[in-house]
Design an enzyme around this catalytic site. Structure first.
Site, PDB file in Angstrom:
ATOM      1  N   LYS A 118     -20.006  -7.425 -13.163  1.00 23.64           N
ATOM      2  CA  LYS A 118     -19.834  -6.749 -11.868  1.00 23.64           C
ATOM      3  C   LYS A 118     -20.622  -5.435 -11.835  1.00 23.64           C
ATOM      4  CE  LYS A 118     -18.448  -4.986  -8.118  1.00 23.64           C
ATOM      5  NZ  LYS A 118     -18.835  -5.447  -6.792  1.00 23.64           N
ATOM      6  N   THR A 151     -11.176   2.876  -7.370  1.00 22.12           N
ATOM      7  CA  THR A 151     -11.595   3.401  -8.675  1.00 22.12           C
ATOM      8  C   THR A 151     -12.728   4.393  -8.436  1.00 22.12           C
ATOM      9  OG1 THR A 151     -12.945   1.400  -8.863  1.00 22.12           O
ATOM     10  CG2 THR A 151     -10.924   1.445 -10.137  1.00 22.12           C
ATOM     11  N   CYS A 160     -19.334   1.884  -3.900  1.00 25.39           N
ATOM     12  CA  CYS A 160     -19.620   1.041  -5.069  1.00 25.39           C
ATOM     13  C   CYS A 160     -20.872   1.470  -5.837  1.00 25.39           C
ATOM     14  CB  CYS A 160     -19.774  -0.405  -4.622  1.00 25.39           C
ATOM     15  SG  CYS A 160     -18.273  -1.057  -3.867  1.00 25.39           S
ATOM     16  N   ARG A 196     -29.041  -2.998  -8.438  1.00 26.19           N
ATOM     17  CA  ARG A 196     -29.404  -2.594  -7.070  1.00 26.19           C
ATOM     18  C   ARG A 196     -29.750  -1.102  -7.030  1.00 26.19           C
ATOM     19  NH1 ARG A 196     -29.767  -5.317  -2.490  1.00 26.19           N
ATOM     20  NH2 ARG A 196     -28.983  -4.462  -0.530  1.00 26.19           N
ATOM     21  N   ASP A 207       0.851  -1.192   0.000  1.00 24.98           N
ATOM     22  CA  ASP A 207       0.000   0.000   0.000  1.00 24.98           C
ATOM     23  C   ASP A 207       0.888   1.243   0.000  1.00 24.98           C
ATOM     24  OD1 ASP A 207      -3.273   0.249   0.769  1.00 24.98           O
ATOM     25  OD2 ASP A 207      -2.072   2.101   0.892  1.00 24.98           O
ATOM     26  N   TYR A 248     -22.675   5.162   5.731  1.00 26.41           N
ATOM     27  CA  TYR A 248     -23.522   5.053   4.530  1.00 26.41           C
ATOM     28  C   TYR A 248     -24.575   3.976   4.659  1.00 26.41           C
ATOM     29  CZ  TYR A 248     -21.425   0.849   2.374  1.00 26.41           C
ATOM     30  OH  TYR A 248     -21.029  -0.434   2.085  1.00 26.41           O
ATOM     31  N   THR A 251     -13.014  -2.643  -9.447  1.00 27.40           N
ATOM     32  CA  THR A 251     -14.168  -2.499 -10.344  1.00 27.40           C
ATOM     33  C   THR A 251     -13.832  -1.461 -11.415  1.00 27.40           C
ATOM     34  OG1 THR A 251     -15.572  -2.902  -8.432  1.00 27.40           O
ATOM     35  CG2 THR A 251     -16.633  -1.992 -10.392  1.00 27.40           C
TER      36      THR A 251
HETATM   37  N1  NAD Z   1     -15.432  -1.577  -0.616  1.00 30.76           N
HETATM   38  C1  NAD Z   1     -16.034  -2.640  -1.082  1.00 30.76           C
HETATM   39  O1  NAD Z   1     -16.794  -3.237  -0.363  1.00 30.76           O
HETATM   40  C2  NAD Z   1     -15.806  -3.144  -2.482  1.00 30.76           C
HETATM   41  C3  NAD Z   1     -16.452  -4.320  -2.863  1.00 30.76           C
HETATM   42  C4  NAD Z   1     -16.231  -4.802  -4.143  1.00 30.76           C
HETATM   43  C5  NAD Z   1     -15.385  -4.127  -5.010  1.00 30.76           C
HETATM   44  N2  NAD Z   1     -14.767  -2.987  -4.606  1.00 30.76           N
HETATM   45  C6  NAD Z   1     -13.809  -2.341  -5.520  1.00 30.76           C
HETATM   46  O2  NAD Z   1     -12.491  -2.668  -5.051  1.00 30.76           O
HETATM   47  C7  NAD Z   1     -11.588  -1.584  -5.310  1.00 30.76           C
HETATM   48  C8  NAD Z   1     -10.916  -1.150  -4.010  1.00 30.76           C
HETATM   49  O3  NAD Z   1     -11.919  -0.606  -3.163  1.00 30.76           O
HETATM   50  P1  NAD Z   1     -11.696  -0.459  -1.590  1.00 30.76           P
HETATM   51  O4  NAD Z   1     -13.037  -0.177  -1.025  1.00 30.76           O
HETATM   52  O5  NAD Z   1     -10.908  -1.587  -1.068  1.00 30.76           O
HETATM   53  O6  NAD Z   1     -10.804   0.852  -1.560  1.00 30.76           O
HETATM   54  P2  NAD Z   1     -10.089   1.488  -0.274  1.00 30.76           P
HETATM   55  O7  NAD Z   1     -10.052   2.939  -0.510  1.00 30.76           O
HETATM   56  O8  NAD Z   1     -10.694   0.937   0.955  1.00 30.76           O
HETATM   57  O9  NAD Z   1      -8.611   0.902  -0.338  1.00 30.76           O
HETATM   58  C9  NAD Z   1      -7.752   1.108  -1.396  1.00 30.76           C
HETATM   59  C10 NAD Z   1      -6.305   1.093  -0.875  1.00 30.76           C
HETATM   60  O10 NAD Z   1      -5.441   1.214  -2.010  1.00 30.76           O
HETATM   61  C11 NAD Z   1      -4.344   2.044  -1.629  1.00 30.76           C
HETATM   62  N3  NAD Z   1      -3.712   2.550  -2.846  1.00 30.76           N
HETATM   63  C12 NAD Z   1      -4.111   3.571  -3.640  1.00 30.76           C
HETATM   64  N4  NAD Z   1      -3.262   3.675  -4.693  1.00 30.76           N
HETATM   65  C13 NAD Z   1      -2.330   2.717  -4.550  1.00 30.76           C
HETATM   66  C14 NAD Z   1      -1.205   2.301  -5.323  1.00 30.76           C
HETATM   67  N5  NAD Z   1      -0.888   2.907  -6.466  1.00 30.76           N
HETATM   68  N6  NAD Z   1      -0.443   1.287  -4.856  1.00 30.76           N
HETATM   69  C15 NAD Z   1      -0.753   0.658  -3.700  1.00 30.76           C
HETATM   70  N7  NAD Z   1      -1.819   0.997  -2.941  1.00 30.76           N
HETATM   71  C16 NAD Z   1      -2.604   1.995  -3.377  1.00 30.76           C
HETATM   72  C17 NAD Z   1      -4.966   3.085  -0.728  1.00 30.76           C
HETATM   73  O11 NAD Z   1      -3.972   3.691   0.089  1.00 30.76           O
HETATM   74  C18 NAD Z   1      -5.979   2.236   0.066  1.00 30.76           C
HETATM   75  O12 NAD Z   1      -5.413   1.734   1.258  1.00 30.76           O
HETATM   76  C19 NAD Z   1     -12.432  -0.506  -5.982  1.00 30.76           C
HETATM   77  O13 NAD Z   1     -12.350  -0.646  -7.371  1.00 30.76           O
HETATM   78  C20 NAD Z   1     -13.850  -0.823  -5.520  1.00 30.76           C
HETATM   79  O14 NAD Z   1     -14.823  -0.335  -6.396  1.00 30.76           O
HETATM   80  C21 NAD Z   1     -14.949  -2.491  -3.359  1.00 30.76           C
HETATM   81  C1  UD9 Z   2     -25.230  -6.081  -5.833  1.00 32.26           C
HETATM   82  C2  UD9 Z   2     -24.765  -5.854  -4.421  1.00 32.26           C
HETATM   83  O1  UD9 Z   2     -25.417  -6.312  -3.519  1.00 32.26           O
HETATM   84  N1  UD9 Z   2     -23.603  -5.143  -4.232  1.00 32.26           N
HETATM   85  C3  UD9 Z   2     -23.024  -4.941  -2.927  1.00 32.26           C
HETATM   86  C4  UD9 Z   2     -22.670  -3.454  -2.742  1.00 32.26           C
HETATM   87  O2  UD9 Z   2     -22.346  -3.255  -1.385  1.00 32.26           O
HETATM   88  P1  UD9 Z   2     -22.922  -1.946  -0.601  1.00 32.26           P
HETATM   89  O3  UD9 Z   2     -22.578  -2.014   0.818  1.00 32.26           O
HETATM   90  O4  UD9 Z   2     -22.537  -0.724  -1.339  1.00 32.26           O
HETATM   91  O5  UD9 Z   2     -24.493  -2.233  -0.879  1.00 32.26           O
HETATM   92  P2  UD9 Z   2     -25.827  -1.987  -0.097  1.00 32.26           P
HETATM   93  O6  UD9 Z   2     -25.903  -2.753   1.160  1.00 32.26           O
HETATM   94  O7  UD9 Z   2     -26.895  -2.225  -1.089  1.00 32.26           O
HETATM   95  O8  UD9 Z   2     -25.798  -0.452   0.288  1.00 32.26           O
HETATM   96  C5  UD9 Z   2     -25.693   0.575  -0.686  1.00 32.26           C
HETATM   97  C6  UD9 Z   2     -26.519   1.774  -0.274  1.00 32.26           C
HETATM   98  O9  UD9 Z   2     -27.876   1.567  -0.632  1.00 32.26           O
HETATM   99  C7  UD9 Z   2     -28.728   1.743   0.486  1.00 32.26           C
HETATM  100  N2  UD9 Z   2     -29.855   0.818   0.333  1.00 32.26           N
HETATM  101  C8  UD9 Z   2     -29.608  -0.523   0.217  1.00 32.26           C
HETATM  102  C9  UD9 Z   2     -30.634  -1.422   0.033  1.00 32.26           C
HETATM  103  C10 UD9 Z   2     -31.968  -0.935  -0.033  1.00 32.26           C
HETATM  104  O10 UD9 Z   2     -32.946  -1.687  -0.184  1.00 32.26           O
HETATM  105  N3  UD9 Z   2     -32.163   0.420   0.065  1.00 32.26           N
HETATM  106  C11 UD9 Z   2     -31.140   1.309   0.259  1.00 32.26           C
HETATM  107  O11 UD9 Z   2     -31.369   2.508   0.355  1.00 32.26           O
HETATM  108  C12 UD9 Z   2     -27.826   1.418   1.676  1.00 32.26           C
HETATM  109  O12 UD9 Z   2     -28.308   2.007   2.849  1.00 32.26           O
HETATM  110  C13 UD9 Z   2     -26.516   2.036   1.224  1.00 32.26           C
HETATM  111  O13 UD9 Z   2     -26.466   3.430   1.424  1.00 32.26           O
HETATM  112  O14 UD9 Z   2     -21.568  -3.078  -3.539  1.00 32.26           O
HETATM  113  C14 UD9 Z   2     -20.348  -3.817  -3.216  1.00 32.26           C
HETATM  114  C15 UD9 Z   2     -19.179  -3.192  -3.955  1.00 32.26           C
HETATM  115  O15 UD9 Z   2     -19.258  -3.385  -5.339  1.00 32.26           O
HETATM  116  C16 UD9 Z   2     -20.595  -5.271  -3.584  1.00 32.26           C
HETATM  117  O16 UD9 Z   2     -19.404  -6.016  -3.361  1.00 32.26           O
HETATM  118  C17 UD9 Z   2     -21.763  -5.791  -2.721  1.00 32.26           C
HETATM  119  O17 UD9 Z   2     -22.058  -7.144  -3.057  1.00 32.26           O
END
Ligand code: NAD
Ligand code: UD9
Length: 429
Positions: free
Chosen positions: A198, A79, A252, A205, A29, A315, A115
């Site tokens: 994805k 992203t 997301c 949703r 990181d 959130y 993503t």
């Molecule tokens: N948060 C989720 O629940 C979730 C779920 C599914 C997919 N995603 C996707 O996964 C990806 C990461 O999301 P996240 O929520 O983990 O992000 P995050 O912000 O929590 O973490 C990203 C990390 O990457 C580090 N970073 C940034 N640039 C860097 C580089 N050049 N080299 C090394 N480290 C670097 C940052 O310091 C940070 O610690 C995104 O594309 C997001 O859309 C997120």
């Molecule tokens: C398809 C799917 O399931 N994807 C999930 C999603 O995770 P998430 O935590 O972002 O998703 P949610 O829990 O839906 O919350 C989002 C916001 O929507 C509000 N909400 C939710 C349901 C509802 O009926 N009415 C609402 O108002 C809620 O309060 C919040 O603000 O994206 C991740 C990253 O890509 C995925 O990995 C993960 O699988």
């Protein structure tokens, strides 16, 4: 096998820890403080399962600020949305790809987990990796993460996986790699289709929540309980409407649908759904204004600014993440309308308005505005909270609290989407 996971955030760190059960993992990181803390054994993740896994695999996990040579590389950098372009900001993916390219050896596997818009793995990451590594001899796949925040490890393990290589050999190698952590089925596909699927999931949703939010608005106008209406409609075998609320937050769903829309600007539904969901912050602030207007009709406080206490700014319920939270636009709208805003959130340490203890947040307040459905809010005692407040009003944007209990304690209650409380309607429907 040695694995390098680049980006140790909400996705990268738990994924790295899962792989550390089977392989030696170097987590990378750019955040030096995060790297130092992890190497000291300190973890900020709040999910107990992640904390427990960290303790278990610490001997096979080290953190660094730059990639080291490994057999496989996973890229999980953020992203975000570029607000100017209304399109994906891929700068962290580009930086991570370049940093991997500098240590990549012929035959290695790279997997993009972040993503991204369709085509990114084939058209951006593949040529950039080839240029930086000075070789075409590598395997490359996209394997998006779909775990639900709050239940990350369980879903990372159990959910089905999409593995899309830039060629058949890459798909096979990435599929083998994820076989070590995935208990659900692995669907082998192409990088472009995996990227598209994805985004499709989160777009579904977002659009479904936008429908729920529009139904809530209509229910308020026509004087019916929109929540009960959705429950009843969902009894139909082919209906599954989501829940209305103050807007959609998180890293997301607020962003990913626009990565699809950016590829076909003539489409309208996806961006309309985004606008509908963003508009719910105005709707929530409007409910506060109406509620306080009615409460103050008899005795408007002329000598002070009315105070609104936000219950929750994360959130969504039971997480500490405030990225893209609807609580932020709601706070700004209320402040610019002249209200003092206070925040109580047992999960969140810092926000635009500093969260304070419950007693401080509610003393002499005029309105509770529930924004986040934290389970802990069920434990609030309406009588105790009401005694501390100047005016007993509650606006529940999630239909989360037991409204009747709060009414019994003397509160005037509005529930977003429940038209029985709208001006001019009764509670029969
Ligand atoms: N948060 C989720 O629940 C979730 C779920 C599914 C997919 N995603 C996707 O996964 C990806 C990461 O999301 P996240 O929520 O983990 O992000 P995050 O912000 O929590 O973490 C990203 C990390 O990457 C580090 N970073 C940034 N640039 C860097 C580089 N050049 N080299 C090394 N480290 C670097 C940052 O310091 C940070 O610690 C995104 O594309 C997001 O859309 C997120
Ligand atoms: C398809 C799917 O399931 N994807 C999930 C999603 O995770 P998430 O935590 O972002 O998703 P949610 O829990 O839906 O919350 C989002 C916001 O929507 C509000 N909400 C939710 C349901 C509802 O009926 N009415 C609402 O108002 C809620 O309060 C919040 O603000 O994206 C991740 C990253 O890509 C995925 O990995 C993960 O699988």
């Amino acid at each position: 096998m040695r694995l390098c996971v680049v980006g140790l955030g909400h996705v990268g760190l738990p994924l790295a820890l899962l792989f550390a059960r089977e392989h030696t993992v170097v987590g990378v990181d750019v955040d030096e403080q995060l790297v130092a803390a992890l190497n000291r054994g300190e973890l900020s993740a709040e999910e107990p399962a992640i904390r427990a896994l960290f303790e278990r695999v610490r001997a096979d996990f080290t953190a660094r600020t730059a990639p080291v040579p490994a057999d496989a590389y996973l890229l999980a950098t953020p992203t975000p949305l570029d607000p100017e372009a209304n399109a994906a900001d891929l700068s962290a993916v580009i930086a991570a790809t370049e940093s991997v390219g500098e240590v990549l050896s012929p035959g290695d596997l790279a997997v993009l987990v972040s993503t991204v818009p369709p085509g990114t793995t084939d058209e951006l990451v593949a040529p950039l990796l080839a240029r930086t590594a000075d070789t075409d001899d590598f395997l490359l796949a996209h394997c998006p993460e779909r775990a639900l925040p709050g239940n990350t490890l369980a879903e990372m393990t159990a959910n089905s996986r999409l593995v899309g290589g830039v060629d058949a050999a890459s798909t096979a190698a990435a599929s083998d790699l994820f076989g070590a952590v995935a208990e659900g089925p692995i669907h082998e596909t192409t990088a472009r289709l995996a990227e598209f699927v994805k985004l499709t999931e989160n777009t579904y949703r977002d659009v479904n929540i936008a429908l729920a939010n529009e139904l809530a608005t209509v229910a308020e106008r026509v004087g019916v309980d929109g929540h009960r209406a959705i429950d009843l409609a969902n009894e139909h075998p082919r209906v599954a409407v989501h829940r209305p609320g103050p807007g959609v937050g998180g890293h997301c769903i607020t962003i990913d649908p626009l990565f699809l829309a950016q590829s076909a600007p003539s489409t309208r539904l996806i961006s309309t759904a985004r606008a509908v969901n963003d508009g719910m912050a105005h709707h929530a602030a409007g409910l506060v204004r109406e509620t306080l207007r009615d409460a103050f009709a008899a005795s408007m406080p002329v000598d002070r600014r009315p105070t609104v206490t936000l219950l929750g700014v994360a959130y969504k319920g039971d997480v500490s993440d405030t990225r893209e939270t609807p609580a932020l636009p709601i706070t700004r709208l209320l402040q610019s309308a002249g209200y003092e805003v206070r925040v109580y959130d047992p999960h969140v340490e810092s926000f635009a308005v500093d969260p304070v203890a419950l007693a401080e947040a509610v003393t002499d307040s005029d309105c509770l505005l529930l924004v986040t459905d934290h389970a802990a809010f069920h434990d609030l005692d309406p009588t105790e909270v009401g005694e501390a407040m100047a005016t007993r009003t509650l606006v529940d944007t999630r239909n989360h609290l037991d409204a009747d209990r709060w009414r019994e304690a003397g509160f005037s209650v509005r529930v977003l989407g429940d038209g029985r409380d709208s001006p001019g309607h009764g509670r029969e429907s």
